[in-house]
Motif scaffolding. Sequence first.
Motif: not given
Length: 282
Positions: A145-153, A169-174, A193-202
């Motif tokens: 799941s992408y960030w938007e749905y993961t945050s809600v759930a 927006l605080k995402n205290e579950w983290l 092994p070649y998939l790129n990693l991105f950092r998400v701004n919560p």
Amino acid sequence: IIDTQRGNFLKIDRHKYVRVAYHGFDCISSTTRKHLYSRTFNKVPSFTEKHFVNMDTLFQLVDAHLFASLVELKDKGGSGVLDEKTYEEMYRQVRECVDLCHRDGVIKDTVAERPEDFIVLDKGLIPMLKSYRDSGVKVFLLTNSYWEYTSVAMNYLYHGRKVEDDLKLKNEWLELFDLAIVGSCKPAYMIDPYLNLFRVNPKDGSLLNTDGLFEIEALGKNGAAKFLSQGKVFQGGNWRHLQAMLETEAGEEILYVGDHLYADVLRSKRTLGWRSAFVVPE
């Protein structure tokens, strides 16, 4: 097992003997069941043919119920379009429609609007995860799941209710996790092994490029800790990034709880050697 050729649903034992069979929602008589699926003296049914589909994940219950409903509708006649289709065609189109619902986000959008109607709360979940962290165990979240749905759930699971935007927006579950990876694209995550990693701004879900393993190594001593101090929510990547951030050297150091027999459990076990945990309802 779903027999898509005949519109039947089968329950077999470990000897591949069909114990129970249904056509749509109607139970098939013992005589008919044995006639269709009985073994002969020189042949034991394998149920590996293309028209047999294994029902081994909860996701397939949706397909099964929709298909059974269409089988019943077709058998009653007068349905127009279904009268001209075979059972196999009907099942294939059910599969295509369910896949489309997952791809276009309509299912998760509905859950995000009314999580209380779809997500079952467990009072023991949060204390369990906190006890892991308190005892020094590293805990990670890995989801397609992408960030938007993961945050809600996760906010709903953490607070036990749907929260207002300011609290969301605080995402205290983290605090429960050492790192969280969304949009992982399993099972490719465990193979490529070649998939790129991105950092998400919560705060807004925006993505920032990372150099992955090279960046962790370039940070020198305690590189993983320094890398995670810049943000511990990521999208994509592959198993090598995960193991580097967890500072594990072997797959057997990871205990993974997945909900999909093939994309999660078998792939992680056979390819990476991760240990698998199964949650079985009582």
